[in-house]
Design an enzyme around this catalytic site. Structure first.
Site, PDB file in Angstrom:
ATOM      1  N   GLU A   1       3.452  -8.415   8.464  1.00 28.04           N
ATOM      2  CA  GLU A   1       3.788  -6.991   8.342  1.00 28.04           C
ATOM      3  C   GLU A   1       4.533  -6.708   7.039  1.00 28.04           C
ATOM      4  OE1 GLU A   1       2.693  -4.477  10.463  1.00 28.04           O
ATOM      5  OE2 GLU A   1       1.506  -6.237  11.002  1.00 28.04           O
TER       6      GLU A   1
ATOM      7  N   ARG B   1      -3.838  -8.578 -20.001  1.00 26.98           N
ATOM      8  CA  ARG B   1      -4.803  -8.117 -21.013  1.00 26.98           C
ATOM      9  C   ARG B   1      -4.129  -7.292 -22.106  1.00 26.98           C
ATOM     10  NH1 ARG B   1     -10.102  -8.114 -20.268  1.00 26.98           N
ATOM     11  NH2 ARG B   1     -10.383  -6.155 -21.373  1.00 26.98           N
TER      12      ARG B   1
ATOM     13  N   ASP C   1     -10.025  -0.001 -25.129  1.00 29.29           N
ATOM     14  CA  ASP C   1      -9.531   0.422 -23.813  1.00 29.29           C
ATOM     15  C   ASP C   1      -8.587   1.606 -23.959  1.00 29.29           C
ATOM     16  OD1 ASP C   1     -10.900  -1.553 -22.558  1.00 29.29           O
ATOM     17  OD2 ASP C   1      -9.156  -2.793 -22.080  1.00 29.29           O
TER      18      ASP C   1
ATOM     19  N   PRO D   1       0.811  -1.231   0.000  1.00 30.19           N
ATOM     20  CA  PRO D   1       0.000   0.000   0.000  1.00 30.19           C
ATOM     21  C   PRO D   1       0.841   1.276   0.000  1.00 30.19           C
ATOM     22  CG  PRO D   1      -0.317  -1.274   2.044  1.00 30.19           C
ATOM     23  CD  PRO D   1       0.555  -2.087   1.152  1.00 30.19           C
TER      24      PRO D   1
HETATM   25  N1  ADE Z   1      -1.117  -5.124   0.367  1.00 29.86           N
HETATM   26  C1  ADE Z   1      -2.058  -4.790   1.248  1.00 29.86           C
HETATM   27  N2  ADE Z   1      -2.832  -3.804   0.782  1.00 29.86           N
HETATM   28  C2  ADE Z   1      -2.345  -3.497  -0.462  1.00 29.86           C
HETATM   29  C3  ADE Z   1      -2.710  -2.559  -1.458  1.00 29.86           C
HETATM   30  N3  ADE Z   1      -3.718  -1.713  -1.304  1.00 29.86           N
HETATM   31  N4  ADE Z   1      -1.989  -2.536  -2.588  1.00 29.86           N
HETATM   32  C4  ADE Z   1      -0.949  -3.364  -2.762  1.00 29.86           C
HETATM   33  N5  ADE Z   1      -0.563  -4.267  -1.862  1.00 29.86           N
HETATM   34  C5  ADE Z   1      -1.252  -4.343  -0.720  1.00 29.86           C
END
Ligand code: ADE
Length: 255
Positions: A114, A152, A167, A87
């Protein structure tokens, strides 16, 4: 293209690669996708792949020697792009999908707990990618989302290449709505133009619907991609923004 997916849960990843468009592409050999259990590279006979984090706190991190050994063995000495879903990474978009589709090989490193020891991304010069501003429980779903969008873009994966061209023609535009039988349902009718057989009228109607939806729901998409759209689409976008009372929205970026 060859893709390797490293995960502690191969059984969560494999079923998705066996169905639909991707399933066909994998079965026919257009793309070579291999799923590996990260535990194969465990540091001891107990299958250990993780440990407590230095400094204290909840959760475990995946050991750097495990992840690095796995990637280096799979890469076999070649420079391979390592995608690490996280994230904290750059946000995944259609543009990133197109960029990754140029690679001959990709290795996806899926984390749990983690995540990985911070040195993994550094040593492997990993491309950390986020699928959005929310947290899911591991890298498997993000890896599949990324892989699906990337594959794709690979020639031969999507049966009708027109839909991929579509696309790209409509990059930055939301899809127009589609209808099938019956013509009337719960008081709602299929728009007449779609039954007219007039292909040019249908094309224009669909383009207008795409623009209307995008202007109403995702104006920032249109702002960003407007300069890359064909002149016809740009003209119509400005005209419709005006009609919808949103002209400032597109005018702002154009000085
Ligand atoms: N791992 C946990 N959440 C994630 C996300 N939003 N994007 C990529 N990897 C992740």
């Amino acid at each position: 293209m060859r893709c390797d997916i490293l995960t502690l849960f191969p059984q969560a990843v494999e079923p998705y690669l066996a169905v639909g468009i991707l399933g066909k592409a994998v079965a026919s050999g257009i793309v070579d996708v291999r799923v590996h259990d990260l535990r194969r590279w465990a540091i001891n006979r107990y299958g250990q792949v993780d440990d407590e984090i230095y400094g204290g706190g909840p959760g475990m991190a995946i050991l750097a020697p495990v992840a690095v050994a796995a990637v280096e063995e799979l890469a076999g000495g070649d420079r391979v792009r390592v995608v690490l879903p996280d994230p904290r990474g750059r946000i995944f978009t259609q543009e990133v999908a197109k960029e990754l589709a140029f690679q001959e090989r990709l290795i996806f490193l899926c984390g749990r707990y983690e995540g990985f020891d911070a040195r993994v991304a550094q040593i492997l010069q990993a491309d950390e990618v986020s699928i959005g501003d929310y947290v899911v429980s591991g890298g498997e779903l993000p890896a599949l989302v990324i892989l699906d969008a990337v594959l794709r873009q690979v020639r031969g994966v999507v049966g009708d290449p027109q839909s991929v061209v579509q696309d790209s023609f409509t990059l930055g535009l939301l899809d127009f709505p589609v209808y099938t039988r019956p013509r009337h349902f719960r008081g709602l009718a299929v728009p007449d133009v779609l039954l007219s057989g007039n292909h040019e009228a249908i094309r224009r109607y669909r383009l207008r619907e795409s623009l209307r939806l995008t202007l109403q729901r995702r104006p920032e998409l249109l702002q960003r991609y407007l300069p890359h759209l064909p002149p016809e689409v740009q003209r119509l976008a400005l005209e419709m923004a005006e009609e919808l009372g949103l002209h400032n929205l597109l005018a702002a970026d154009r000085g």
